[in-house]
Design a protein around this motif. Structure first.
Motif, PDB file in Angstrom:
ATOM      1  N   ALA A  42     -13.436  73.255 -25.323  1.00  0.00           N
ATOM      2  CA  ALA A  42     -12.268  73.560 -24.856  1.00  0.00           C
ATOM      3  C   ALA A  42     -11.223  73.128 -26.118  1.00  0.00           C
ATOM      4  O   ALA A  42     -11.668  72.072 -26.538  1.00  0.00           O
ATOM      5  CB  ALA A  42     -11.907  73.235 -23.613  1.00  0.00           C
ATOM      6  N   THR A  47      -9.666  70.153 -21.163  1.00  0.00           N
ATOM      7  CA  THR A  47     -10.351  69.810 -19.972  1.00  0.00           C
ATOM      8  C   THR A  47      -9.860  68.874 -19.236  1.00  0.00           C
ATOM      9  O   THR A  47      -9.538  68.719 -17.818  1.00  0.00           O
ATOM     10  CB  THR A  47     -11.529  69.688 -20.379  1.00  0.00           C
ATOM     11  N   GLU A  74     -13.534  76.504 -22.100  1.00  0.00           N
ATOM     12  CA  GLU A  74     -14.487  76.824 -23.147  1.00  0.00           C
ATOM     13  C   GLU A  74     -14.455  78.360 -23.445  1.00  0.00           C
ATOM     14  O   GLU A  74     -14.799  78.829 -24.550  1.00  0.00           O
ATOM     15  CB  GLU A  74     -15.914  76.378 -22.836  1.00  0.00           C
ATOM     16  N   PHE A 136     -20.800  73.542 -22.599  1.00  0.00           N
ATOM     17  CA  PHE A 136     -20.433  72.635 -21.478  1.00  0.00           C
ATOM     18  C   PHE A 136     -20.681  73.303 -20.048  1.00  0.00           C
ATOM     19  O   PHE A 136     -20.526  72.835 -19.013  1.00  0.00           O
ATOM     20  CB  PHE A 136     -18.942  72.322 -21.685  1.00  0.00           C
ATOM     21  N   ARG A 151     -18.794  65.556 -18.837  1.00  0.00           N
ATOM     22  CA  ARG A 151     -17.942  65.553 -19.720  1.00  0.00           C
ATOM     23  C   ARG A 151     -18.673  65.200 -21.204  1.00  0.00           C
ATOM     24  O   ARG A 151     -19.515  64.528 -21.347  1.00  0.00           O
ATOM     25  CB  ARG A 151     -17.110  64.478 -19.621  1.00  0.00           C
ATOM     26  N   GLY A 152     -18.235  65.953 -22.391  1.00  0.00           N
ATOM     27  CA  GLY A 152     -18.813  65.823 -23.624  1.00  0.00           C
ATOM     28  C   GLY A 152     -19.963  66.636 -23.705  1.00  0.00           C
ATOM     29  O   GLY A 152     -20.715  66.710 -24.680  1.00  0.00           O
ATOM     30  N   GLY A 153     -20.124  67.656 -22.784  1.00  0.00           N
ATOM     31  CA  GLY A 153     -21.417  68.410 -22.795  1.00  0.00           C
ATOM     32  C   GLY A 153     -21.763  69.506 -23.641  1.00  0.00           C
ATOM     33  O   GLY A 153     -22.961  69.789 -23.768  1.00  0.00           O
ATOM     34  N   SER A 154     -20.689  69.878 -24.386  1.00  0.00           N
ATOM     35  CA  SER A 154     -21.061  70.969 -25.384  1.00  0.00           C
ATOM     36  C   SER A 154     -21.920  70.452 -26.396  1.00  0.00           C
ATOM     37  O   SER A 154     -22.835  71.466 -27.029  1.00  0.00           O
ATOM     38  CB  SER A 154     -19.611  71.267 -26.235  1.00  0.00           C
TER      39      SER A 154
END
Ligand code: ASP
Ligand code: MG
Length: 420
Positions: A42, A47, A74, A136, A151-154
């Motif tokens: 994003a 986010t 995203e 994400f 969080r930070g999952g991309s």
């Protein structure tokens, strides 16, 4: 011809100008003859802003709806990037996580990727298109609801796609030139690490290095996907994260120094020195679903034949842990629970520790010379961590960095981002 997965983080697509810059980079990768799949985060702090918005309309928003909301971030940047690429005359198609075949568990907010069925992506790539995937997010196998993966999952989306698509590499673009020997924001003499093993990267990520998501490194190690972490603001080589056996350069004893100010310390005072008391305490904490990190037990300062037990937990779980402990106070018979969130953890990580004695001595000497008091200590085969006062964290990081010969001559460049 190669096949690459590129992931761009929020600070690389923070506004329209940045999105156009990323579009150029993606198109030139394609023009160089590669098949390109892009995973996108994003824009900027979207986010966080969406989360703030959610709590303004409801103090405790339902998990399912929160995921519906957050995945929109995203989806926006994926569509915008596809438009910017079209404007450059190339063909791009954006997909949500669900359309891209990212199948997850159903735990909203923290789902795990179970499988990827990249049929639609494969055919778009075969047709010569650049594919953009919203990071994400995925879709739950059982509930069919939209999920987010933490969080930070991309980063994890990118590695999982790279594995599923059998890509030659997974490039993770960020706002610094790669993985550094310490956070350049507090240690300006930090240096870029050209190559690092999965296991060291795992320890660094677990000890507060925010550059890569922990699960992403776990995934990459399991599937043996080489990751190239690099800046979207420069054309320089970044850091390769790969199998230790594939590392060709000579290895420093210590690869890096990580710090984490996201934990708090809980001390249980005056625990009776009897078999089974620690078990009761930690059962209470675990039934509140709180993850424990470091633990120490000491002779009680205040009472004889009693002990004090201290441990650290993520700050966000602190109050839940305290409540759970209050609930067993009578049964265990301790006298008090103390809470201290003014702490930080500083860790040195390196595979060289296995074969070089004296690393602990050197680390502790550096800390002593910097007048840093150690509150707790823990180790793994390739890591030593200490808990210190929050105010001492930057000093401790710099002292360790210098002591292990990691200081560079120049200053590290931080291109953008709030590090939030
Ligand atoms: N946008 C999500 C976050 O801020 C995921 C990501 O950036 O990787 O956590
Ligand atoms: Mg990130």
């Amino acid at each position: 011809m190669g096949r690459v997965v590129q992931k761009y983080g929020g600070s690389s697509v923070a506004d329209a100008e940045s999105i156009k810059r990323v579009a150029k980079r993606v198109v030139s990768t394609k023009q160089a003859g590669n098949e390109v799949v892009v995973v996108i985060s994003a824009m900027g702090d979207t986010t966080d802003e969406l989360l703030d918005l959610a709590t303004q309309v409801s103090p405790q928003p339902p998990d399912r709806e929160l995921d519906m909301l957050l995945t929109a971030g995203e989806r926006m940047s994926a569509a915008l990037l596809a438009m910017a690429i079209a404007d450059l005359g190339a063909h791009a198609r954006s997909f949500t996580g669900s359309q891209a075949g990212v199948i997850t568990t159903s735990a909203h907010g923290n789902a795990r990727i179970m499988n990827i069925t990249p049929g639609r992506i494969e055919s778009a790539v075969d047709e010569g298109d650049i594919v953009i995937v919203a990071g994400f997010q995925g879709v739950s196998q059982d509930t069919k609801d939209v999920t987010t993966i933490g969080r930070g999952g991309s980063d994890t989306t990118a590695v999982a796609l790279a594995a599923a698509l059998n890509a030659d590499a997974c490039e993770i673009y960020t706002d610094v030139d790669g993985v550094f020997t310490a956070d350049p924001r507090i240690a300006p003499a930090a240096r870029r690490i050209p190559e690092i093993s999965y296991e060291e990267m795992l320890e660094l990520a677990a000890c507060g290095s925010k550059i890569l998501h922990l699960r992403c490194v776990e995934y990459a190690r399991r599937e043996n996907v080489p990751i190239h972490v690099r800046s979207s603001f420069s054309a320089k080589d970044g850091t390769w994260v790969k199998d230790l056996e594939d590392i060709t350069m000579e290895h420093a004893i210590i690869s890096g120094v990580a710090h984490d100010t996201g934990e708090a310390k809980i001390t249980i005072v005056g625990v009776p020195d009897r078999i089974g008391e620690a078990a009761k305490i930690f059962n209470a904490v675990s039934s509140a679903d709180v993850n424990i990190d470091m633990i120490v037990q000491n002779i009680s300062e205040v009472e004889t034949s009693r002990t004090d037990i201290s441990f650290t937990v993520p700050k966000g779980d602190g109050q839940r842990a305290i409540q759970a402990l209050q609930g067993v106070k009578e049964e265990v018979g301790f006298s008090d629970v103390l809470y201290d969130d003014r702490i930080g953890k500083v860790s040195v990580v390196g595979v060289g520790m296995r074969s070089h004695p004296g690393v602990t001595a050197k680390f502790f000497t550096a800390l002593a010379e910097a007048e840093v008091n150690l509150e707790m200590i823990s180790t793994s085969e390739i890591r030593i961590s200490v808990v210190v006062d929050t105010d001492d964290v930057p000093r401790a990081v710099r002292a360790a960095h210098t002591a292990f010969g990691l200081d560079a001559d120049g200053e590290a460049v931080v291109y953008a981002g709030t590090g939030r």
